[in-house]
Design a protein around this motif. Structure first.
Motif, mmCIF file in Angstrom:
data_model
loop_
_atom_site.group_PDB
_atom_site.id
_atom_site.type_symbol
_atom_site.label_atom_id
_atom_site.label_comp_id
_atom_site.label_asym_id
_atom_site.label_seq_id
_atom_site.Cartn_x
_atom_site.Cartn_y
_atom_site.Cartn_z
ATOM 1 N N ALA A 227 47.859 -39.499 -22.112
ATOM 2 C CA ALA A 227 46.666 -40.052 -22.568
ATOM 3 C C ALA A 227 45.752 -40.431 -21.309
ATOM 4 N N ALA A 228 46.548 -41.179 -20.162
ATOM 5 C CA ALA A 228 45.874 -41.781 -19.195
ATOM 6 C C ALA A 228 45.613 -40.703 -18.178
ATOM 7 N N ILE A 229 46.404 -39.464 -18.071
ATOM 8 C CA ILE A 229 45.953 -38.125 -17.309
ATOM 9 C C ILE A 229 44.558 -37.703 -18.145
ATOM 10 N N GLY A 230 44.647 -37.574 -19.362
ATOM 11 C CA GLY A 230 43.450 -37.127 -19.896
ATOM 12 C C GLY A 230 42.046 -37.965 -19.823
ATOM 13 N N TYR B 124 47.325 -48.800 -17.847
ATOM 14 C CA TYR B 124 47.201 -48.029 -16.780
ATOM 15 C C TYR B 124 45.916 -48.397 -16.063
ATOM 16 N N ALA B 125 46.267 -48.502 -14.619
ATOM 17 C CA ALA B 125 44.993 -48.508 -13.643
ATOM 18 C C ALA B 125 44.565 -46.967 -13.408
ATOM 19 N N LEU B 126 43.335 -46.853 -13.316
ATOM 20 C CA LEU B 126 42.871 -45.609 -12.852
ATOM 21 C C LEU B 126 42.015 -45.826 -11.635
ATOM 22 N N LEU B 127 42.641 -45.650 -10.641
ATOM 23 C CA LEU B 127 42.091 -46.192 -9.325
ATOM 24 C C LEU B 127 41.272 -44.984 -8.697
ATOM 25 N N MET B 128 39.987 -45.026 -8.499
ATOM 26 C CA MET B 128 39.127 -44.033 -7.797
ATOM 27 C C MET B 128 39.108 -44.051 -6.418
ATOM 28 N N VAL C 286 46.483 -47.248 -23.212
ATOM 29 C CA VAL C 286 46.735 -46.016 -23.920
ATOM 30 C C VAL C 286 48.095 -45.791 -24.273
ATOM 31 N N PRO C 287 48.337 -44.950 -25.219
ATOM 32 C CA PRO C 287 49.972 -44.930 -25.649
ATOM 33 C C PRO C 287 50.829 -44.317 -24.592
ATOM 34 N N ASP C 288 50.321 -43.486 -23.588
ATOM 35 C CA ASP C 288 51.309 -42.946 -22.844
ATOM 36 C C ASP C 288 50.743 -42.223 -21.472
ATOM 37 N N LEU C 289 51.361 -41.733 -20.344
ATOM 38 C CA LEU C 289 50.950 -41.067 -19.071
ATOM 39 C C LEU C 289 49.902 -39.993 -19.618
#
Length: 119
Positions: free
Chosen positions: A87-90, A3-7, A82-85
């Motif tokens: 986890a990415a949200i966390g 996942y890309a976490l874009l700020m 990460v395993p899933d969305l």
């Protein structure tokens, strides 16, 4: 899954990002690394340092600056695995940038790793 976490947030002026905020980002990046999920972290230079390139019908056009003028800018990217969305949200919720801007979570569709494309 990658996942890309874009700020996205307003672009701070030179020196506007406090030492406390810088420390918070350092702690956050180290937590991602310690958890074994961090693939890359990039803080981007200001929008006025960007260059936009298009190729229409074989004609490459280069333009100084971003494609669109907006109040918020893409300020940086954390690439995580990460395993899933959930986890990415966390992880996105823990990012200091989420306190004053918006974190966009975008799944990576395809990655070029070790000389080849993978899904």
């Amino acid at each position: 899954m990658r996942y890309a976490l874009l700020m996205h947030h307003h672009e701070p002026a030179e020196g506007e990002l406090s030492a406390e905020a810088q420390r918070a980002f350092d702690v956050y990046a180290k937590a991602l690394q310690q958890a074994g999920v961090l693939l890359a972290a990039e803080v981007l230079q200001p929008m006025d340092a960007s260059t936009t390139v298009t190729n229409r019908d074989g004609a490459v056009q280069v333009q100084d600056g971003p494609f669109a003028a907006t109040k918020e800018a893409l300020a940086g990217v954390f690439l995580i695995d990460v395993p899933d969305l959930d986890a990415a949200i966390g992880w996105a919720g823990k990012c200091p940038g989420a306190q004053w801007g918006t974190m966009e979570i975008r799944p990576v569709a395809t990655s070029f790793v070790d000389g080849g494309w993978t899904r």
